[in-house]
Structures are given as structure tokens and as C-alpha cells.
Scaffold this motif. Sequence first.
Motif, short mmCIF file in Angstrom:
data_model
loop_
_atom_site.label_atom_id
_atom_site.label_comp_id
_atom_site.label_asym_id
_atom_site.label_seq_id
_atom_site.Cartn_x
_atom_site.Cartn_y
_atom_site.Cartn_z
N GLU A 1 0.82 -1.22 0.00
CA GLU A 1 0.00 0.00 0.00
C GLU A 1 0.85 1.27 0.00
O GLU A 1 0.39 2.33 -0.41
N ILE B 1 3.21 1.99 -1.90
CA ILE B 1 3.40 2.43 -3.29
C ILE B 1 2.26 3.37 -3.70
O ILE B 1 2.45 4.33 -4.44
N ARG B 2 1.08 3.06 -3.18
CA ARG B 2 -0.08 3.91 -3.41
C ARG B 2 0.07 5.23 -2.64
O ARG B 2 -0.30 6.29 -3.15
N TYR B 3 0.61 5.17 -1.44
CA TYR B 3 0.83 6.41 -0.67
C TYR B 3 1.82 7.31 -1.41
O TYR B 3 1.66 8.53 -1.42
N GLU C 1 2.19 7.46 -4.57
CA GLU C 1 1.43 8.04 -5.69
C GLU C 1 0.54 9.18 -5.19
O GLU C 1 0.43 10.22 -5.85
N ARG D 1 2.85 12.11 -4.89
CA ARG D 1 3.16 12.76 -6.17
C ARG D 1 2.00 13.61 -6.66
O ARG D 1 2.18 14.70 -7.18
N PRO E 1 5.76 7.00 -17.21
CA PRO E 1 5.75 5.71 -16.52
C PRO E 1 6.90 5.57 -15.53
O PRO E 1 7.95 6.19 -15.68
N MET E 2 6.65 4.77 -14.52
CA MET E 2 7.62 4.49 -13.47
C MET E 2 8.69 3.56 -14.04
O MET E 2 8.38 2.61 -14.74
N VAL E 3 9.96 3.86 -13.74
CA VAL E 3 11.01 2.90 -14.09
C VAL E 3 11.68 2.29 -12.86
O VAL E 3 12.32 1.26 -12.95
N GLU E 4 11.53 2.94 -11.72
CA GLU E 4 12.04 2.32 -10.49
C GLU E 4 11.30 2.86 -9.29
O GLU E 4 10.98 4.05 -9.22
N VAL E 5 11.03 1.99 -8.35
CA VAL E 5 10.48 2.41 -7.07
C VAL E 5 11.15 1.58 -5.98
O VAL E 5 11.47 0.41 -6.18
N THR E 6 11.43 2.23 -4.85
CA THR E 6 11.97 1.50 -3.69
C THR E 6 11.21 1.94 -2.45
O THR E 6 10.68 3.06 -2.39
N CYS E 7 11.16 1.07 -1.46
CA CYS E 7 10.54 1.42 -0.18
C CYS E 7 11.27 0.71 0.95
O CYS E 7 11.54 -0.49 0.87
N GLN E 8 11.59 1.49 1.98
CA GLN E 8 12.21 0.93 3.18
C GLN E 8 11.23 1.12 4.34
O GLN E 8 10.80 2.24 4.62
#
Lengths: 148, 148, 148, 148
Positions: free
Chosen positions: D35, D37-39, D41, D44, D67-74
Motif C-alpha cells: 500500500e 506504493i499507493r501512498y 502516488e 506525487r 511511466p515508473m522505471v524504479e520504485v523503492t521502499c524501506q
Amino acid sequence: MMTKNKIREAALIDRRTIRVRFSEVDSMQVVWHGEYIRYFEDGRESFGNHYDGLKYIDFYNNGYMAPMVEVTCQYKQPLTFGEDAIIETRYIKSPAAKIMFDYTIYRASDNTVAATGSSVQVFINSQTRELELSNPQFYLDWKQRWIK
Amino acid sequence: MMTKNKIREAALIDRRTIRVRFSEVDSMQVVWHGEYIRYFEDGRESFGNHYDGLKYIDFYNNGYMAPMVEVTCQYKQPLTFGEDAIIETRYIKSPAAKIMFDYTIYRASDNTVAATGSSVQVFINSQTRELELSNPQFYLDWKQRWIK
Amino acid sequence: MMTKNKIREAALIDRRTIRVRFSEVDSMQVVWHGEYIRYFEDGRESFGNHYDGLKYIDFYNNGYMAPMVEVTCQYKQPLTFGEDAIIETRYIKSPAAKIMFDYTIYRASDNTVAATGSSVQVFINSQTRELELSNPQFYLDWKQRWIK
Amino acid sequence: MMTKNKIREAALIDRRTIRVRFSEVDSMQVVWHGEYIRYFEDGRESFGNHYDGLKYIDFYNNGYMAPMVEVTCQYKQPLTFGEDAIIETRYIKSPAAKIMFDYTIYRASDNTVAATGSSVQVFINSQTRELELSNPQFYLDWKQRWIK
């Protein structure tokens, strides 16, 4: 003589504005129909904040959960990415050990109806997961407080 | 003399097994009620693969989209993470320019009914986004082919 | 003399095919980037079924949960509605009290790479929710069993 | 002589508060990791409203998609149902034809960091779906306007 206004009881209604997210829109460029079930949940949550004592935490603290037993949605007009929608959540009175809501979702820009819907929840005991056939006391108290 | 078998028309039914994902389960440890709308969509997709000619691409290639106008779901028994469920999708015959399905979702382990539901879709012209009041030819052809 | 085959340890890899759902596709007609996180979870689940003893239920039965501490995704080629994708989940060996996977998602039709990614999970005690700094015994047993 | 304040360029940052939904929480009673990843967005989108000219519609009207080419989350600390979180979205300056953001998600009640993350988007031509190797004019104009 009773007037119409007197006869008609005050309805418990909550209105909340949400903005359509990119991830909610499908390849037809409109909100995917399944997302409205989430909007209804947003509506119930907002209702519970508005009419204090019917939030998830209130159920939890009193030893109950309120699983959904029926949900319906009728789609009228599409919503698109970025536009605002108003979720109107209306409490349906009933003596049964159920929680019932009707929903109307409006496009905020012109107040056209995007969708209508309904939901029915029952009470189960958090520990036993058994169905409660009578109204829990905390729910009777909540009704007493908010429904004249 | 007509036999029962002859009188009863063959129903168009598809069955597909899915496994409950972790992300579909809510904090009550059961599938979140909104996920069933996605299961119904999985059922329609599987139905369209089974009864060739009613896939999304068939609509698209013929210049139509089929937005949802109503969906309902009745919840009977919870499903939990990792268990298999069978989505049974049943086509409802109608002369109207609509596509109607009923759904039954079974817990695979014991065949108890987890949920039932229904959906109604209409046809709109992909270009104009206008509602089609009569059945598109490709849909009439599909009916001719599959419904005796 | 050691042969190349002997030197190279056998990798633990699972491959699973999924089909892109309508609800996963966004208004650009391709899978919404956030859905890949769900595909990775599908990959881990499939891996746990393949290499027995590392399923969610195994964690649970041993008193642990394995929350995510990092996830990454690199997007290479879009996936579209209805096409098949292969989720390749590769276990990354490490002495640390962590579970690490790399992922490659392939478009099934031509084996082009749609996305790559990685995830890192740690162990926490289900009761105390405290981080486990050393490897739980059941995980050491699993490693012993599967990693030569 | 240049002061530190003068040297340090003003960062473009947006902060937005969201409330955790029931449907976002998993069976461990915390927000499911996907979720976030939605936050991001949501962050943005809020950023694009704040720093006018970088909304989805601006891309669209200028003939581009991003379009997205990379996303990371810690993941640092869990978020639970009903609590407020602050999404902080920070624009990362770069001469490349890319849009880069860093994110920090705070638990609103005590300002602890729940998660950090990053994203990289590229420009593609809406018609040809070809990658744009140089910065689109509308993006250069946006930079000119907001980045001193």
C-alpha cells in the motif's frame, strides 16, 4: 395534527469528499467498479467519526466485529481520475441486530449521481466468532444517543 | 413426450479455482469483502475464455465496452489466506441488451458456499460512449453459437 | 579438481505463471506499477509451496512473522491485460537473520523481462513483536534441508 | 560572502496527511507493505497540485506520459488502521530527462518515520510510446518556474 416534518424522523447522514486516485482508474479511463466498495467503506468510517460510538474501535473495545453480509452497487455515471466525489452515507433504522447503510456517490463538480449502493453488517463475538442474534448493549446505547 | 432433460436448457457455467492471497486478507484474518468483486471479475474472464467470443478483446474488436451497471454480493462463510476457492460463474439468459451473471464462490476444501453474487453489464459504443439499446451483432452471434 | 558445476551452488528458484487481471491495468492500458509488489508476493507464496517449510503458516506455527523491511522494483517493459507473465523468485543466501529474494518477471509470450525486483524480510516474535537478531531454529532447519 | 542559506537551494517539498483505511491493513493488523506504493502516488499527486504544472493532466495535455522505471521502499515502523500518516514528497533535481522523488512517511501522532522511499519516472510520447531522451519543453518550463 402531525405535520410531515414531525412525522419524518431526522436521518443520520454523513457526507465526505474524496478525490479519485490514479490507481483506482481502469483501462476505460474511469474508476474501476470494484473501487466503489472501498468508497462505501470510506463512507462508513467517516460516518463513525461523525456519529461518535460506531467506529471500528468501538466494536473492538466492546468485543464485537461487524462483518459484511451483503453489499450492492448500482453504477450511474463514471468518475474519472483527479475529480472529487462526495460519498453520502445514510444510516437505515431497523430493530434487527444489523447495521444497514445506503450510499449515494455524487460527482462533486455537478452533483450528478455516480453510484448508489447498500450494505448490511451483522455482529459477531470477537472471541467465539459466533453470530449475535440480539443487539449488543453498546449498539443499543449508540442508537439511544443518536436516534431520537 | 418431452423429458425433463430436454426441457431444462443447458446452463452456461464456468468453474475456476483461485487461491486466496495474503494481500486479500484483512485484519479479521479473512478475505476483505471488497475482494469478492475481483473474484467475480476473475470468474467472468474465465467464462469468456471458456465460451469463446465473449472476452474483453472481443468486445474491444467489435467497438464495444461493457461497463458494469449493478453488482451484488452476499457473504456466507469467510475465506482465509492460502485456501482454495472455486468461482462458479453462471450466464443468465435474457433478450435485453445486457450481460448478466450469477456467481457462487465455494470453499474448495468442503464445498461450503462462501459467497453468492450477481452482475449486470450494458453495452456502450467505444467511440461515442453512448449506451447501445439493442444487442450488438457480435453478441447475437455469440448467443446463437452457445445457447441452444 | 573441482568442476564448475560443483563450485556453483544450486540456486533455489521458483517459477510461477500468472495472468494479468483487468483490475490490475491502469488508464495507460498497462499493469499499474504498484501491482508488481503483489506479483512478488505471489512469487514468495509459490516459492514457499515449492520449497516446503517456508510458508506463512510455517512462520506462524513457529511463533514468528516476517515483515518486509525493503522492497525495490525496476520496470523494463509493460504488461497488458490478459497476457501471461512468469514470476521468477530467487532465494538469496545470507547468514543474516533475514529472508532475501530477487525477482524477475517475464512476459510469457516472448520471454522479455517486464520487471526485476528485490525484497528483504526480517523475523519478529509474533507475541512481543520484537525483532529477532538471530536466525530462528525453524529457519536454520529449512536452510539445512534445502541449501546444500 | 555567500551564506549557507543562500548556498542551499530551496527544496521542493509537499506534505499531505492521509488516514489509514481498513482495506489497507493486513492480517498482521498493520498497513500491507504494497500500500505504500499507493501512498507515494498520493504524494506525487499532492506535489503536482502544490507545484502547479506537474499534474498528470499537464503531462497528458503536452502529449507525454511518465511511466515508473524504479520504485523503492524501506519500512521502519508499522502503521495501523485509522491513524493519520504524513506523506512527505521531495523533488530530486537532475538534468536528466527523468522525474525523481524521495518520500518519507511519518506517523502523525509522534512524527516517527514509518517508511522512506524513492521513485524514478521517464517521459514517453503518448502516441508512439517511445522514450524521450531529452527533457520535454513543458517540463523545462516547469523547472524554470519552480526551481530557482
